[in-house]
Design an enzyme around this catalytic site. Structure first.
Site, PDB file in Angstrom:
ATOM      1  N   GLY A 298       0.841  -1.205   0.000  1.00 53.21           N
ATOM      2  CA  GLY A 298       0.000   0.000   0.000  1.00 53.21           C
ATOM      3  C   GLY A 298       0.863   1.238   0.000  1.00 53.21           C
ATOM      4  O   GLY A 298       2.058   1.183  -0.296  1.00 53.21           O
ATOM      5  N   ASN A 299       0.277   2.366   0.300  1.00 56.32           N
ATOM      6  CA  ASN A 299       1.056   3.612   0.416  1.00 56.32           C
ATOM      7  C   ASN A 299       0.398   4.513   1.464  1.00 56.32           C
ATOM      8  O   ASN A 299      -0.647   4.169   2.012  1.00 56.32           O
ATOM      9  CB  ASN A 299       1.195   4.305  -0.945  1.00 56.32           C
ATOM     10  CG  ASN A 299      -0.145   4.652  -1.541  1.00 56.32           C
ATOM     11  OD1 ASN A 299      -0.880   5.477  -1.010  1.00 56.32           O
ATOM     12  ND2 ASN A 299      -0.481   4.015  -2.656  1.00 56.32           N
ATOM     13  N   HIS A 300       1.039   5.651   1.712  1.00 51.94           N
ATOM     14  CA  HIS A 300       0.597   6.510   2.824  1.00 51.94           C
ATOM     15  C   HIS A 300      -0.584   7.419   2.508  1.00 51.94           C
ATOM     16  O   HIS A 300      -0.955   8.239   3.345  1.00 51.94           O
ATOM     17  CB  HIS A 300       1.759   7.403   3.275  1.00 51.94           C
ATOM     18  CG  HIS A 300       2.861   6.642   3.936  1.00 51.94           C
ATOM     19  ND1 HIS A 300       2.678   5.919   5.078  1.00 51.94           N
ATOM     20  CD2 HIS A 300       4.167   6.486   3.596  1.00 51.94           C
ATOM     21  CE1 HIS A 300       3.815   5.358   5.427  1.00 51.94           C
ATOM     22  NE2 HIS A 300       4.732   5.672   4.548  1.00 51.94           N
ATOM     23  N   SER A 301      -1.159   7.337   1.319  1.00 58.29           N
ATOM     24  CA  SER A 301      -2.246   8.266   0.977  1.00 58.29           C
ATOM     25  C   SER A 301      -3.418   8.122   1.961  1.00 58.29           C
ATOM     26  O   SER A 301      -3.855   7.015   2.269  1.00 58.29           O
ATOM     27  CB  SER A 301      -2.741   7.985  -0.447  1.00 58.29           C
ATOM     28  OG  SER A 301      -3.919   8.716  -0.684  1.00 58.29           O
TER      29      SER A 301
ATOM     30  N   ALA B  42      -3.745   7.661  -5.137  1.00 55.14           N
ATOM     31  CA  ALA B  42      -2.365   7.178  -5.247  1.00 55.14           C
ATOM     32  C   ALA B  42      -2.454   5.691  -5.598  1.00 55.14           C
ATOM     33  O   ALA B  42      -2.440   4.825  -4.720  1.00 55.14           O
ATOM     34  CB  ALA B  42      -1.630   7.395  -3.935  1.00 55.14           C
TER      35      ALA B  42
END
Ligand code: CTP
Length: 397
Positions: free
Chosen positions: A208-211, A275
């Site tokens: 995943g990512n930090h969005s 994102a």
């Protein structure tokens, strides 16, 4: 339509003043900030305490409250209001409004207000039919004031006829419909993507990512506030939309692609702020992967660039906005993406600026359009940034 709007409700001396309690309640429920001004006669029909409790604000009756020594500044009150509603509007107050008579707080605030003014007359049928009232009403209409017409029915006098104040629910829907019609994006369809995507590795892990989704939600809310019919396609997030819109929750990049392609046709404005993962695991393990290996590798394949795909699909009436998150050669990369993905606008986010970026409530952006114009903005809250982006869209569509 009325959320966060500042509303002055002027209540005149009429038996219909009892309905103002319901009107205040409905306005507050719709999210409006309400301040009530009562004329001296109105205070005989309904108590300030009732309306102060319901509006959660002090009720104004005079310029000067002897008991507290508080001066009610009519100019300030008039300028505070986004809308002024006079309901019930008595024959006496209509006459004062039409002729610039300014002998109480309500009529002084009316003269000071620059906002749209709505009035809902309430009086006996013969007063309503009188030439003098008719003349006053038509004068007010030429001033640009908006009438919420009285209805027919049994009146307080026992007579039947026209003169009964519109019901509070009718007043609210009448005003909301007018506000709605004046919104710049009314009749337009918008699609917004927000948040991260999660690409599964096994049943318990993902890439995943930090969005956080904050930026996309703020844009979707702003487009809806401007009147657009919005579809918000979002990855996993704790964010909640504040405006009424259609929300589609997805998890993976593939699901986001499906939702976007299914909804893109017929949209006038599309803003892709999600994102989206650029890579996803080739194989997803059916069971939890055990930590038996010292070095563990996951094979990844490219996901479809949704924005680029929509750029290929779009026709000349569709307006497409992309985001670029860069850490080096920011401007060149952003401008290149604008052309390569066939966008109308690109919003550059920088990770260089403190206070901007993932999970923050603020952001700092630069916008480029097809004519190579560049607009740089200050650090602002994401809600304010969303307003800037939508304003730029409004200028160009
Ligand atoms: N985007 C998308 N689908 C993807 C990847 C990105 O729709 N699979 C969109 C994002 O929503 C954003 C824009 O493309 O509006 C730019 O994303 P960004 O990650 O900055 O750039 P990429 O085009 O993916 O290029 P790179 O990662 O090489 O910088």
């Amino acid at each position: 339509m009325l959320r966060n709007k500042n509303i002055i409700l002027g209540v005149c001396g009429s038996i219909a003043a009892y309905k103002s309690a319901v009107l205040v309640r409905l306005l507050v429920k719709a999210g409006a900030n309400v301040k009530v001004i009562l004329t001296a006669d109105a205070a005989n029909f309904i108590t300030p305490l009732t309306l102060a409790t319901l509006s959660k604000n002090p009720v104004y009756t005079k310029y000067f409250e002897e008991e507290t020594g508080v001066w009610s500044n009519h100019v300030e009150l008039g300028l505070w209001a986004d809308y002024m509603i006079i309901a019930p509007a008595s024959a006496n107050t209509l006459s004062k409004m039409a002729n610039g008579i300014c002998d109480n707080l309500l009529s002084a605030v009316y003269l000071s207000a620059k906002c749209p003014v709505y009035f809902a007359p309430a009086m006996d049928l013969d007063m309503w039919k009188h030439e003098s009232t008719k003349e006053n009403v038509s004068k007010l209409l030429t001033f640009g004031n908006i009438m919420i017409a009285p209805t027919s029915g049994e009146l307080a006098s026992g007579l039947h006829g026209e003169g009964r104040m519109a019901e509070p629910e009718e007043i609210i829907s009448f005003i909301s419909a007018i506000i709605r019609k004046s919104l710049p994006l009314i009749g337009k369809k918008a699609m917004v993507t927000a948040g991260p995507t999660y690409e599964p590795i096994d049943p318990v892990r993902f890439i995943g990512n930090h969005s956080s989704g904050k930026m996309g939600f703020a844009i979707a809310d702003e487009l809806a506030r401007l009147g657009a019919e919005v579809v918000l396609i979002t990855g996993p997030t704790a964010e909640k939309n504040k405006q009424q819109l259609q929300r589609i929750d997805v998890i993976t990049a593939a699901e986001m692609l499906d939702a976007c392609t299914a909804n893109f046709k017929g949209t006038d404005i599309t803003v892709m702020s999600a994102a989206v993962a650029d890579y996803t695991p080739v194989n997803v393990a059916a069971q939890k992967i055990k930590k038996t290996e010292t070095v563990f590798q996951i094979e990844l394949k490219k996901t479809t660039d949704i924005l680029a795909q929509l750029g290929q699909l779009k026709d000349s009436n569709q307006f497409l906005v992309g985001f670029a998150l860069e850490t080096e050669n920011e401007e060149e990369h952003a401008k290149a993406k604008l052309i390569k993905k066939n966008l109308d606008l690109i919003v550059l986010n920088s990770l260089q600026d403190k206070g901007a970026g993932f999970k923050k409530d603020t952001n700092k952006i630069t916008i480029f359009n097809r004519s190579a114009d560049k607009t740089t903005y200050e650090m602002k809250s994401k809600v304010e940034v969303a307003k800037d982006i939508c304003l730029e869209i409004l200028k160009l569509i």
